[in-house]
Design a protein around this motif. Structure first.
Motif, PDB file in Angstrom:
ATOM      1  N   ASN A 216      28.694 -21.885 -35.666  1.00 38.32           N
ATOM      2  CA  ASN A 216      30.151 -21.779 -35.504  1.00 38.32           C
ATOM      3  C   ASN A 216      30.543 -20.316 -35.336  1.00 38.32           C
ATOM      4  OD1 ASN A 216      30.635 -24.505 -35.881  1.00 38.32           O
ATOM      5  ND2 ASN A 216      30.498 -24.257 -38.113  1.00 38.32           N
ATOM      6  N   SER A 217      31.715 -20.104 -34.756  1.00 38.83           N
ATOM      7  CA  SER A 217      32.093 -18.707 -34.497  1.00 38.83           C
ATOM      8  C   SER A 217      32.222 -17.899 -35.793  1.00 38.83           C
ATOM      9  CB  SER A 217      33.393 -18.651 -33.703  1.00 38.83           C
ATOM     10  OG  SER A 217      34.401 -19.297 -34.435  1.00 38.83           O
ATOM     11  N   ASN A 218      32.599 -18.563 -36.909  1.00 38.78           N
ATOM     12  CA  ASN A 218      32.727 -17.772 -38.155  1.00 38.78           C
ATOM     13  C   ASN A 218      31.366 -17.410 -38.757  1.00 38.78           C
ATOM     14  OD1 ASN A 218      31.920 -20.187 -39.177  1.00 38.78           O
ATOM     15  ND2 ASN A 218      33.759 -20.583 -40.391  1.00 38.78           N
ATOM     16  N   GLN A 219      30.288 -17.848 -38.121  1.00 40.72           N
ATOM     17  CA  GLN A 219      28.950 -17.472 -38.601  1.00 40.72           C
ATOM     18  C   GLN A 219      28.337 -16.361 -37.744  1.00 40.72           C
ATOM     19  OE1 GLN A 219      27.610 -21.742 -38.344  1.00 40.72           O
ATOM     20  NE2 GLN A 219      26.490 -21.190 -40.200  1.00 40.72           N
ATOM     21  N   ILE A 220      29.110 -15.839 -36.797  1.00 38.48           N
ATOM     22  CA  ILE A 220      28.558 -14.852 -35.859  1.00 38.48           C
ATOM     23  C   ILE A 220      29.423 -13.599 -35.851  1.00 38.48           C
ATOM     24  CG2 ILE A 220      27.914 -14.427 -33.436  1.00 38.48           C
ATOM     25  CD1 ILE A 220      27.963 -17.545 -33.111  1.00 38.48           C
TER      26      ILE A 220
ATOM     27  N   ILE B  86      21.244  -0.300 -35.244  1.00 35.01           N
ATOM     28  CA  ILE B  86      22.354  -1.245 -35.123  1.00 35.01           C
ATOM     29  C   ILE B  86      21.894  -2.526 -34.419  1.00 35.01           C
ATOM     30  CG2 ILE B  86      24.717  -1.558 -34.279  1.00 35.01           C
ATOM     31  CD1 ILE B  86      24.925   1.529 -34.270  1.00 35.01           C
ATOM     32  N   PRO B  87      22.052  -3.671 -35.084  1.00 36.23           N
ATOM     33  CA  PRO B  87      21.639  -4.926 -34.432  1.00 36.23           C
ATOM     34  C   PRO B  87      22.608  -5.312 -33.316  1.00 36.23           C
ATOM     35  CG  PRO B  87      22.675  -5.388 -36.546  1.00 36.23           C
ATOM     36  CD  PRO B  87      22.615  -3.890 -36.418  1.00 36.23           C
ATOM     37  N   ASP B  88      22.184  -6.253 -32.466  1.00 35.59           N
ATOM     38  CA  ASP B  88      23.077  -6.739 -31.409  1.00 35.59           C
ATOM     39  C   ASP B  88      24.027  -7.797 -31.948  1.00 35.59           C
ATOM     40  OD1 ASP B  88      21.924  -5.206 -29.264  1.00 35.59           O
ATOM     41  OD2 ASP B  88      20.144  -6.433 -29.592  1.00 35.59           O
ATOM     42  N   ALA B  89      23.568  -8.502 -32.973  1.00 34.03           N
ATOM     43  CA  ALA B  89      24.431  -9.523 -33.584  1.00 34.03           C
ATOM     44  C   ALA B  89      24.000  -9.735 -35.031  1.00 34.03           C
ATOM     45  CB  ALA B  89      24.318 -10.838 -32.822  1.00 34.03           C
TER      46      ALA B  89
ATOM     47  N   ALA C  96      23.162  -8.062 -23.027  1.00 35.71           N
ATOM     48  CA  ALA C  96      24.581  -7.775 -23.247  1.00 35.71           C
ATOM     49  C   ALA C  96      25.089  -8.655 -24.379  1.00 35.71           C
ATOM     50  CB  ALA C  96      25.349  -8.074 -21.963  1.00 35.71           C
ATOM     51  N   SER C  97      25.929  -8.066 -25.231  1.00 31.43           N
ATOM     52  CA  SER C  97      26.285  -8.797 -26.435  1.00 31.43           C
ATOM     53  C   SER C  97      27.157 -10.020 -26.130  1.00 31.43           C
ATOM     54  CB  SER C  97      26.923  -7.864 -27.450  1.00 31.43           C
ATOM     55  OG  SER C  97      28.278  -7.815 -27.281  1.00 31.43           O
ATOM     56  N   ASN C  98      27.845 -10.014 -24.985  1.00 30.79           N
ATOM     57  CA  ASN C  98      28.667 -11.172 -24.650  1.00 30.79           C
ATOM     58  C   ASN C  98      27.846 -12.426 -24.413  1.00 30.79           C
ATOM     59  OD1 ASN C  98      31.128 -10.167 -24.924  1.00 30.79           O
ATOM     60  ND2 ASN C  98      31.479  -9.723 -22.729  1.00 30.79           N
ATOM     61  N   SER C  99      26.733 -12.268 -23.642  1.00 35.30           N
ATOM     62  CA  SER C  99      25.919 -13.454 -23.375  1.00 35.30           C
ATOM     63  C   SER C  99      25.189 -13.876 -24.638  1.00 35.30           C
ATOM     64  CB  SER C  99      24.948 -13.196 -22.226  1.00 35.30           C
ATOM     65  OG  SER C  99      24.142 -12.085 -22.551  1.00 35.30           O
ATOM     66  N   LEU C 100      24.787 -12.898 -25.465  1.00 35.83           N
ATOM     67  CA  LEU C 100      24.128 -13.245 -26.727  1.00 35.83           C
ATOM     68  C   LEU C 100      25.080 -14.063 -27.589  1.00 35.83           C
ATOM     69  CD1 LEU C 100      21.781 -12.948 -28.735  1.00 35.83           C
ATOM     70  CD2 LEU C 100      22.740 -10.767 -29.458  1.00 35.83           C
ATOM     71  N   LYS C 101      26.314 -13.597 -27.652  1.00 39.99           N
ATOM     72  CA  LYS C 101      27.309 -14.300 -28.460  1.00 39.99           C
ATOM     73  C   LYS C 101      27.518 -15.724 -27.931  1.00 39.99           C
ATOM     74  CE  LYS C 101      31.836 -13.831 -30.471  1.00 39.99           C
ATOM     75  NZ  LYS C 101      33.048 -13.083 -30.604  1.00 39.99           N
ATOM     76  N   ARG C 102      27.607 -15.820 -26.618  1.00 43.11           N
ATOM     77  CA  ARG C 102      27.821 -17.136 -26.013  1.00 43.11           C
ATOM     78  C   ARG C 102      26.675 -18.080 -26.370  1.00 43.11           C
ATOM     79  NH1 ARG C 102      27.587 -15.876 -20.494  1.00 43.11           N
ATOM     80  NH2 ARG C 102      25.413 -16.493 -20.754  1.00 43.11           N
ATOM     81  N   ASP C 103      25.451 -17.552 -26.286  1.00 48.11           N
ATOM     82  CA  ASP C 103      24.288 -18.388 -26.603  1.00 48.11           C
ATOM     83  C   ASP C 103      24.277 -18.778 -28.082  1.00 48.11           C
ATOM     84  OD1 ASP C 103      23.605 -18.084 -24.000  1.00 48.11           O
ATOM     85  OD2 ASP C 103      21.972 -16.648 -24.343  1.00 48.11           O
ATOM     86  N   LEU C 104      24.605 -17.821 -28.930  1.00 49.09           N
ATOM     87  CA  LEU C 104      24.591 -18.114 -30.382  1.00 49.09           C
ATOM     88  C   LEU C 104      25.646 -19.155 -30.729  1.00 49.09           C
ATOM     89  CD1 LEU C 104      24.004 -14.526 -31.851  1.00 49.09           C
ATOM     90  CD2 LEU C 104      22.427 -16.469 -31.971  1.00 49.09           C
ATOM     91  N   LEU C 105      26.738 -19.150 -29.943  1.00 48.32           N
ATOM     92  CA  LEU C 105      27.808 -20.128 -30.193  1.00 48.32           C
ATOM     93  C   LEU C 105      27.366 -21.570 -29.930  1.00 48.32           C
ATOM     94  CD1 LEU C 105      31.018 -18.323 -28.935  1.00 48.32           C
ATOM     95  CD2 LEU C 105      30.690 -19.405 -31.175  1.00 48.32           C
ATOM     96  N   THR C 106      26.262 -21.713 -29.198  1.00 50.94           N
ATOM     97  CA  THR C 106      25.752 -23.078 -28.987  1.00 50.94           C
ATOM     98  C   THR C 106      24.965 -23.554 -30.212  1.00 50.94           C
ATOM     99  OG1 THR C 106      23.695 -22.321 -27.995  1.00 50.94           O
ATOM    100  CG2 THR C 106      25.545 -22.713 -26.481  1.00 50.94           C
TER     101      THR C 106
END
Ligand SMILES: Cc1cc2nc3c(=O)[nH]c(=O)nc-3n(C[C@H](O)[C@H](O)[C@H](O)COP(=O)(O)OP(=O)(O)OC[C@H]3O[C@@H](n4cnc5c(N)ncnc54)[C@H](O)[C@@H]3O)c2cc1C
Ligand code: SF4
Ligand code: SF4
Lengths: 467, 391
Positions: free
Chosen positions: A15-19, A43-46, A2-12
């Protein structure tokens, strides 16, 4: 995932402006120049914008742990679907990471980040009297990272060779997140035969073995003079033998290009000021070096062309040379001009043919074009046998698209039959992986073993090169 | 644009990415969504109804200055800027900028009031506030544009050459009247009677760019007025108005020539024997919509002036009509390298023809001594005006 958990993980890691994980932003990374991308939506997930080797390393470490595909991307000018997330996952847009870290003029080399645009790099080098010789038609937009990953070349490969001849070392992030430097950790040497040549392994690996985050590139002094012969021929078949004659005369031009009649029309429509004569074939010979050598070679080439029944225009005017070269460079994208409702498709566009069979290949392509009822604009680097064939079709007609698919397959098979290759410089990506077994035989398994050793979970750009 | 034609143009995009190399917005925001190719892609998704949240396209589609560099450079002939403006018309709610345009620019009385308001703002000392908000107020103390009344008579002693029509456009009428004054002054001193036909509306350029429905209405109104003009030539002083009027008149039964005044003066060798020396260093900014070299040629003929080359003479200033209001910090980032390059030249005056660029550049140069003027203002000043003082 799910893209939400991927986003959360990438945020670790970033920075948010890089995602980017929004629908539109992800769709914007579903294409490159390939026709395949017009028909499919990968279409990529992120999408992320890393700006440091340690950021790339952290992303790959995370992706390995989670078995998420990672797809490096430059400017997305590739014609093979190479930078597309055909199995989803994370696209790394490396094009904003565009610093030239250092130009070491005394050692004739530069250290660059992957997103540097080729033409800008050469503009910067020009101030130092240097240049980076490989020169794709996409020079204005493609990145050095993309060029290295595709082992790109272009109009001057005939004399100067391809990108691989100019890569002295690479910083690579492997699938595990481990970082290596090839070509010597602290080396500034030009020659180096210590150890296996890993640099060459990564050049042309199309993002399947690791991510290039820095490159050490070899530079050449800019030649003092240049000149251009434009030789025109009323009949297409008169042109190819002239190239061989020029070599026999002891001359190695810095560029030898051909345009057929349809390509000539496309250039004239795109840049009317180029005013090319509307004949069946034009050969462009660029010569460079010292001023007397350039003059002598230019006149020799003109004589050879005239003897073979052509007409020759010799120019050393920088504006005229730039116009002709630019017209030729961008004919790849200008080809569609010849048909108002037509689209130039990047498919079957990059065959490489032995020099003694180029004339035969051009004839065969014309025959195939008539057979399938599809206009093919032909042009390319005839000096090294790398011919670009551009079908122009109505992409809204399923029947025409089907015919184009058959034509493209026939062109690829023709290249293999003539002891050539399906691709001279654009690469395999998604679109030519089907021919890998016939082109490489047992060598294909050896390639796959290397891939497995470096990327056991197959997270690096999966689906490319090998079926 | 007609849907079938739009579709044909969209099909022409081979996604080669050549347009990535020229877009001023992409130069700052290095993401595919800011690249012209990306905006063409979003437009086609929007038009094909493929976006589950079409509203999200608004932001990306607003990231365009309508500078046309992409369309000029596209090898495949894709009119990218027109595709973007057509897609803007398809947004479920109009771009914020088009709301402003629909109400203000077509109405002479509102524009007059807005101009008065700006002058009052200056009196009340609101200039700094407005500047800080990224909305430079024309006619403020940094602006040397004099308020010249428009005279349509030929001075005595000058032989009459005939009559020309002049389309001053909104900015030169209401915000930078010095430009319109200079035009009339120069032309009448050359023996031309200048008429400014009653009822001319906004040229419609900003409306077309924003995808506003009002564009069509304005176009029709201007067509009607122009059809009543007896002269063959309509002169303009703003490059965007010039382009818009040419497009308005294309395909009309008896089209008129729309000619920039600088071209009219240079091509007809209109020079003055007696003019004052302008001992200034002048840099030039070439607006994106300026397709000719005439303004620069006119500057080169100014007595006494030295034209200093600027490295980024043809780079976009980031103004883009209402773009600078909608994206003030992005607009400022696009402007920054340009301003640095201008300062490097050591120029006293920056000449440019576009009123939007003028306001944007005035804002960027507000801390410096450089004045921003139209080449025609300089020409008129050399002829009749009081000497400029270096600030
Ligand atoms: C009009 C036109 C003309 C062209 N002319 C030529 C030509 O003359 N010669 C030629 O060789 N090519 C040509 N090309 C093809 C293309 O431009 C080149 O292959 C180019 O080098 C791709 O660069 P890119 O930055 O766009 O890479 P992308 O298309 O973004 O990526 C290409 C491949 O490289 C990988 N990659 C990108 N960056 C990295 C990185 N940092 N690390 C690891 N892998 C990476 C991607 O995963 C992908 O597999 C042309 C294309 C067009 C549209
Ligand atoms: S708009 Fe033109 S230049 Fe841009 S990607 Fe499409 S074809 Fe290429
Ligand atoms: S018109 Fe200008 S700002 Fe708009 S997309 Fe094209 S190049 Fe970019």
């Amino acid at each position: 995932m799910a893209s939400n958990s991927l986003k959360r993980d990438l945020l670790t890691i970033l920075n948010s402006n890089q995602i980017r994980t929004g629908e539109i932003d992800r769709r914007l990374y579903s294409y490159d120049s390939s026709f395949l991308a017009t028909r499919n939506s990968f279409i990529p997930d992120a999408v992320v914008f890393p700006h440091a080797t340690h950021e790339v390393a952290a992303i790959l470490k995370y992706a390995s742990a989670q078995s998420i595909p990672v797809v490096p991307r430059g400017a997305g000018t590739g014609e093979t679907g190479g930078c597309l997330a055909c199995r989803g996952g994370i696209v790394l847009d490396l094009s904003p990471w565009n610093n030239v870290d250092e130009v070491d003029t005394s050692n004739m080399q530069a250290f660059v980040r992957p997103g540097v645009v080729h033409a800008r790099f050469n503009r910067q080098l020009s101030d130092h009297g240097l240049f980076f010789p490989p020169d794709p038609g996409s020079s204005q937009m493609c990145t050095l990272g993309g060029m290295i990953a595709n082992n790109s070349s272009g109009l001057r490969a005939v004399k100067y060779g391809t990108t691989e001849n100019y890569v002295l070392g690479l910083r690579i992030v492997l699938a595990s997140g481990e970082v290596i430097t090839t070509g010597g950790v602290n080396s500034r040497a030009i020659k180096n035969v210590s150890g296996l040549n890993l640099t060459k392994l990564f050049v042309g690996s199309e993002g399947t073995l690791g991510v290039i985050t820095r490159a050490r590139l070899r530079l050449w002094p800019k030649p003092a003079a240049k000149g251009l012969v434009m030789a025109t021929f009323r009949r297409l078949e008169d042109a190819p033998p002239v190239v061989q004659e020029v070599y026999r005369a002891g001359i190695m031009p810095s560029g030898v290009e051909i345009l057929d009649g349809t390509a000539i029309r496309a250039v004239n429509m795109y840049r009317p000021e180029t005013a090319l004569p509307e004949v069946e074939a034009i050969l462009l010979f660029e010569v460079d070096g010292s001023p007397p050598a350039v003059e002598w070679e230019g006149h020799q080439i003109s004589n050879v062309a005239v003897k073979a029944g052509g007409k020759a225009e010799w120019s050393t005017d920088p504006q005229r040379m730039a116009d002709l070269w630019r017209g030729r460079s961008l004919v790849a994208a200008a080809a569609a001009r010849i048909r108002p409702d037509g689209t130039r498709i990047f498919a079957g566009e990059d065959i490489s043919i032995p020099l003694d069979k180029v004339a035969q290949a051009l004839r065969e392509v014309h025959r195939l074009s008539a057979h399938y009822g599809i206009t093919v604009v032909s042009f390319g680097h005839i000096g090294d046998g790398n011919i670009h064939t551009a079908p122009v079709i109505d992409i809204d007609s399923p029947e025409e698209v089907e015919r184009a698919d058959a034509l493209v397959d026939a062109i690829h098979r023709l290249a293999i039959e003539l002891n050539g290759s399906t691709t001279g410089e654009h690469g395999v990506g998604l679109v030519r992986s089907g021919y890998a077994a016939i082109e490489h035989g047992a060598a294909l398994q050896a390639m796959q073993k290397i891939k497995h050793a470096l990327d056991p979970q197959n997270i690096m750009n999966p689906g490319k090169i090998w079926p | 644009m007609h849907t079938s034609q739009l579709k044909q143009y969209l099909n022409k995009c081979v996604r080669c990415g050549q347009c990535r190399s020229v877009c001023p917005v992409f130069e700052v925001i290095k993401e595919e969504g800011a690249a012209p190719r990306g905006k063409v892609f979003i437009s086609s998704m929007l038009l094909d109804g493929k976006l589950s949240h079409p509203g999200e396209a608004e932001h990306h589609l607003s990231l365009c200055l309508q500078c046309r560099r992409c369309s000029d450079q596209c090898p495949s002939g894709v009119p990218v800027h027109r595709i973007i403006s057509s897609a803007r018309t398809k947004l479920s709610r109009p771009l914020k900028q088009s709301i402003l345009l629909d109400f203000i620019l077509p109405s002479a009385s509102i524009k007059q009031k807005a101009a008065q308001l700006l002058q009052t703002a200056e009196k009340w000392g609101l200039t700094d506030l407005a500047n800080k908000a990224g909305m430079p107020l024309p006619g403020t103390k940094k602006t040397p544009h004099s308020k010249v009344s428009l005279a349509d008579t030929i001075p005595s002693g000058i032989t009459s050459k005939g009559t020309v029509a002049y389309f001053p456009g909104c900015a030169a009428t209401y915000m930078l009247p010095g430009i319109a004054g200079a035009c009339v002054n120069i032309l009448s001193n050359h023996g031309w009677k200048v008429v400014i036909p009653q009822g001319f509306s906004c040229c419609g350029f900003p409306h077309t760019a924003a995808g506003s429905q009002k564009a069509k209405e304005l176009k029709q109104k201007n067509q009607e007025i122009i059809s009543t003009i007896s002269t063959d030539t309509i002169l303009t002083s703003c490059p965007s108005c010039n382009l818009a009027l040419k497009e308005t008149l294309a395909g009309q039964a008896s089209p008129k020539d729309v000619v920039d005044i600088t071209e009219f003066l240079v091509e007809n060798n209109m020079e003055f024997n007696k003019t004052r020396q302008l001992n200034f260093k002048i840099a030039y900014h070439r607006p994106c919509h300026e397709l000719t070299n005439y303004p620069r040629r006119l500057l080169e003929k100014l007595p006494g002036a030295t034209i200093v080359p600027s490295k980024l003479e043809s780079a976009c200033c980031g103004g883009g009509g209402t773009f600078m209001l909608q994206h003030p910090s992005l607009s400022a980032s696009i402007l920054k390298p340009k301003i640095e390059a201008i300062k490097e030249t050591g120029a006293d005056i920056l000449a440019t023809t576009c009123p939007v660029c003028t306001m944007q550049l005035m804002q960027g140069l507000k801390e410096s001594h450089v004045q921003v003027l139209h080449p025609l203002e300089l020409r008129a000043n050399a002829l009749t005006g009081p000497p400029y003082e270096k600030t």
